[in-house]
Design a protein around this motif. Structure first.
Motif, PDB file in Angstrom:
ATOM      1  N   GLU A 261       0.838  -1.217   0.000  1.00 52.65           N
ATOM      2  CA  GLU A 261       0.000   0.000   0.000  1.00 52.65           C
ATOM      3  C   GLU A 261       0.861   1.250   0.000  1.00 52.65           C
ATOM      4  OE1 GLU A 261      -3.092  -0.001  -0.653  1.00 52.65           O
ATOM      5  OE2 GLU A 261      -3.187  -2.187  -0.553  1.00 52.65           O
ATOM      6  N   LEU A 262       1.981   1.199   0.735  1.00 50.92           N
ATOM      7  CA  LEU A 262       2.900   2.343   0.746  1.00 50.92           C
ATOM      8  C   LEU A 262       3.501   2.548  -0.646  1.00 50.92           C
ATOM      9  CD1 LEU A 262       4.792   1.891   4.139  1.00 50.92           C
ATOM     10  CD2 LEU A 262       3.288   3.781   3.519  1.00 50.92           C
ATOM     11  N   GLN A 263       3.789   1.429  -1.324  1.00 45.15           N
ATOM     12  CA  GLN A 263       4.388   1.492  -2.664  1.00 45.15           C
ATOM     13  C   GLN A 263       3.490   2.232  -3.639  1.00 45.15           C
ATOM     14  OE1 GLN A 263       7.631   0.780  -2.173  1.00 45.15           O
ATOM     15  NE2 GLN A 263       7.708  -0.560  -3.963  1.00 45.15           N
ATOM     16  N   VAL A 264       2.175   2.049  -3.467  1.00 47.72           N
ATOM     17  CA  VAL A 264       1.257   2.712  -4.408  1.00 47.72           C
ATOM     18  C   VAL A 264       0.744   4.048  -3.845  1.00 47.72           C
ATOM     19  CG1 VAL A 264       0.536   0.564  -5.528  1.00 47.72           C
ATOM     20  CG2 VAL A 264      -0.732   1.379  -3.536  1.00 47.72           C
ATOM     21  N   GLY A 265       1.289   4.455  -2.709  1.00 45.67           N
ATOM     22  CA  GLY A 265       0.950   5.761  -2.147  1.00 45.67           C
ATOM     23  C   GLY A 265      -0.349   5.796  -1.363  1.00 45.67           C
ATOM     24  N   ASN A 266      -0.895   4.620  -1.032  1.00 49.60           N
ATOM     25  CA  ASN A 266      -2.145   4.575  -0.272  1.00 49.60           C
ATOM     26  C   ASN A 266      -1.832   4.553   1.225  1.00 49.60           C
ATOM     27  OD1 ASN A 266      -4.722   4.247   0.641  1.00 49.60           O
ATOM     28  ND2 ASN A 266      -5.187   2.418  -0.586  1.00 49.60           N
ATOM     29  N   LEU A 267      -1.447   5.697   1.705  1.00 48.82           N
ATOM     30  CA  LEU A 267      -0.990   5.804   3.101  1.00 48.82           C
ATOM     31  C   LEU A 267      -2.119   5.494   4.072  1.00 48.82           C
ATOM     32  CD1 LEU A 267       1.613   6.564   4.562  1.00 48.82           C
ATOM     33  CD2 LEU A 267       0.798   8.915   4.683  1.00 48.82           C
ATOM     34  N   SER A 268      -3.321   5.893   3.749  1.00 50.70           N
ATOM     35  CA  SER A 268      -4.468   5.685   4.627  1.00 50.70           C
ATOM     36  C   SER A 268      -4.715   4.186   4.844  1.00 50.70           C
ATOM     37  CB  SER A 268      -5.689   6.361   4.008  1.00 50.70           C
ATOM     38  OG  SER A 268      -6.812   6.061   4.765  1.00 50.70           O
TER      39      SER A 268
END
Lengths: 299, 239
Positions: A261-268
């Motif tokens: 998720e961090l890799q795709v920028g989905n921090l939430s």
């Protein structure tokens, strides 16, 4: 001593250091043994408190920040989305299997290291620490290399480890077990060897003394060993990523979900999964503590 | 003398050390020789650190010996594991099993020997009566007083009717009143069971109160009989 003296004896026992069942998991100095604090000690104690406060503030701060960052529906999605739900389930199952395996291996290994003298013991002691000191990614890489060898390929002919669920468990186990062994060694060190010796003079073989005397004594020590193994397994990311991969609904566990998720920028979403991990970790810790309250009797 | 199910001849040599050498941290106990007749209350005395406990451990098979032989009755037990020597050990700290009740302690040796449950219960009750710990049967060691713990440890050691009861400074950590009570109890246990006792102490008064046979360790040498009595007399004169 007569029965009427019993309450006095009990009171005495609370204030004097008598051998206590489960003492091997006691990490705090009993109140009766704490040093009194005088006015002159206040600056020193304040300094200790200040250092502790900095660390505790960081822990509480980062957890609070994460909680406020995440919206409730995101946490709900962890349980409704098939992919995340699979990761949660795989994490729980693999961590539980890893914990059982780790304790199974840690108890005999730690007993051997604590009670038996043999050539090469220091070398073995050092080897047992390798998974603790090695960078996690290197452990994953080394496992990958191991299963490329002839012996590894032979095993893979029967059970597939690389990029498969058994690989997730093995990667978690390699690190978790090392911590469980260290914890169990500390627990065995707390047990009076005289107890085994007495059992042996009473007709027990060494194995019987272990089963009937040492194991019930150390049962309380298994709780922290299992807890630390579970916690390490739950947080294990590097070896799992390298050795078992991160295939969705196959080898994806919660820490790898966070990474993806961090890799795709989905921090939430990453924070949502992390909160679920924190809650699960706290729940397991509480369960382990409750389980540790039981007392064992002669088997 | 009838002890347990066996008939032991009167004044048979129950335990014997023959030219035993024991390696101890930094020094060696050399040529340890002594013999204890059956049914005798023997006290092995010496200063702290002189090797008394080591000798007891060697007798029990808990410490390897470098040379010599240990005999129990007429059989050599030098290489036998502890469990096959039929000795009962009471360590200084009792070394009670924290997870077991007093009743389980008293039945432990018979459970190991796979005796019927009723026999185990009867023997536990018999020992509890002898040692005055009937009221503690369902208690665990935590919370027992020093004297109670030692009574339980003695009962546990006596359960399987050992040939020799080995006591490693069993009274050293007790207050004066409990010490006196326990001294009387040990005397009574010895009289009622007839068991051979090898009792270790550094306390001369304790030795004098209990010993039928005195063995003294001095300067790494084991003295018994007249030599030991003379040494005791010398020590008394020094006081």
């Amino acid at each position: 001593m007569s029965e009427k003296d019993a309450p006095e004896t009990k009171l005495k026992a609370e204030h004097i250091t008598l051998p206590k069942h489960g003492k091997n998991i006691q990490q705090h100095t009993p109140p009766s043994q704490m040093l009194p604090s005088y006015r002159a000690d206040i600056p020193f104690i304040l300094a200790l408190g200040l250092i502790t406060t900095v660390y505790v503030t960081l822990i509480v701060g980062m957890l609070t920040a994460m909680v406020f960052y995440v919206e409730l529906p995101v946490i709900g999605e962890v349980f409704t989305n098939d992919r995340y739900r699979y990761a949660v389930l795989l994490s729980l199952i693999s961590c539980s299997i890893t914990t059982i395996l780790s304790v199974w291996v840690a108890v005999p290994t730690a007993y051997l290291m604590s009670r038996v003298e043999f050539p090469g013991k220091r070398l073995l002691d050092g080897i047992l620490d390798i998974p603790i000191v090695l960078p996690p990614l290197v452990i994953g890489l080394a496992l990958l290399m191991l299963f490329q060898t002839g012996a590894g390929q032979f095993v893979q002919g029967y059970v597939r480890f690389t990029y498969a669920i058994p690989g997730v468990i093995l990667a978690q186990f390699m690190v978790a077990c090392a911590f469980a062994i260290r914890t169990m060694m500390a627990a065995f060190a707390e047990i009076n060897p005289r107890q085994e010796q007495v059992a042996m003079t009473l007709g027990c073989s060494r194995a019987q003394a272990f089963w009937w005397v040492v194991l019930p004594e150390v049962r309380q020590g298994m709780i922290p060993a299992a807890t630390i193994a579970w916690a390490r397994a739950m947080g294990e990311f590097g070896p799992v990523l390298v050795f078992a991969g991160t295939t969705a609904k196959r080898t994806e566990v919660m820490p790898t979900s966070v990474f993806l998720e961090l890799q795709v920028g989905n921090l939430s979403m990453a924070a949502g999964i992390s909160i679920v991990m924190v809650v699960l970790a706290i729940a397991v810790l509480m369960l382990m503590r409750i389980a540790g309250r039981g007392t064992s009797t002669f088997v | 003398m009838i002890y347990g199910s066996r008939v032991i001849p009167e004044q048979f040599v129950m335990i014997q050390f023959r030219n035993v050498n024991i390696l101890l941290n930094g020094f060696t106990l050399e040529k340890v020789n002594f013999r204890v007749p059956s049914g005798t209350y023997a006290v092995l005395m010496g200063r702290t650190g002189c090797g008394k406990t080591t000798i007891l451990e060697a007798a029990c098979g808990l410490r390897p010996i470098a040379a010599g032989q240990v005999y129990l009755m007429d059989r050599e037990v030098t290489m036998l594991p502890p469990g096959r020597r039929n000795l009962g050990l009471v360590p200084q700290d009792g070394a009670l099993f924290s997870t077991m009740t007093v009743e389980e302690h008293l039945g432990f040796a018979l459970r190991v020997l796979k005796r019927p449950k009723q026999d185990i219960k009867n023997r536990a009750n018999e020992l509890a009566g002898l040692l005055g710990i009937d009221h503690l049967m369902h208690r665990r060691p935590l919370g027992l007083s020093g004297g109670e713990r030692q009574r339980v440890a003695i009962g546990r050691a006596l359960a399987a009717k050992p040939d020799v009861l080995c006591l490693d400074e069993p009274l050293s950590a007790l207050d004066e009143q409990t010490h006196t009570e326990m001294t009387q109890l040990l005397r009574r246990v010895h009289q009622e069971t007839g068991v051979t006792v090898l009792h270790i102490t550094h306390n001369r008064h304790e030795a004098r109160a209990l010993a039928k046979l005195l063995i003294v360790i001095k300067d790494g040498k084991v003295l018994e009989g007249d030599h030991a009595r003379l040494l005791m007399a010398d020590l008394d004169n020094e006081m």
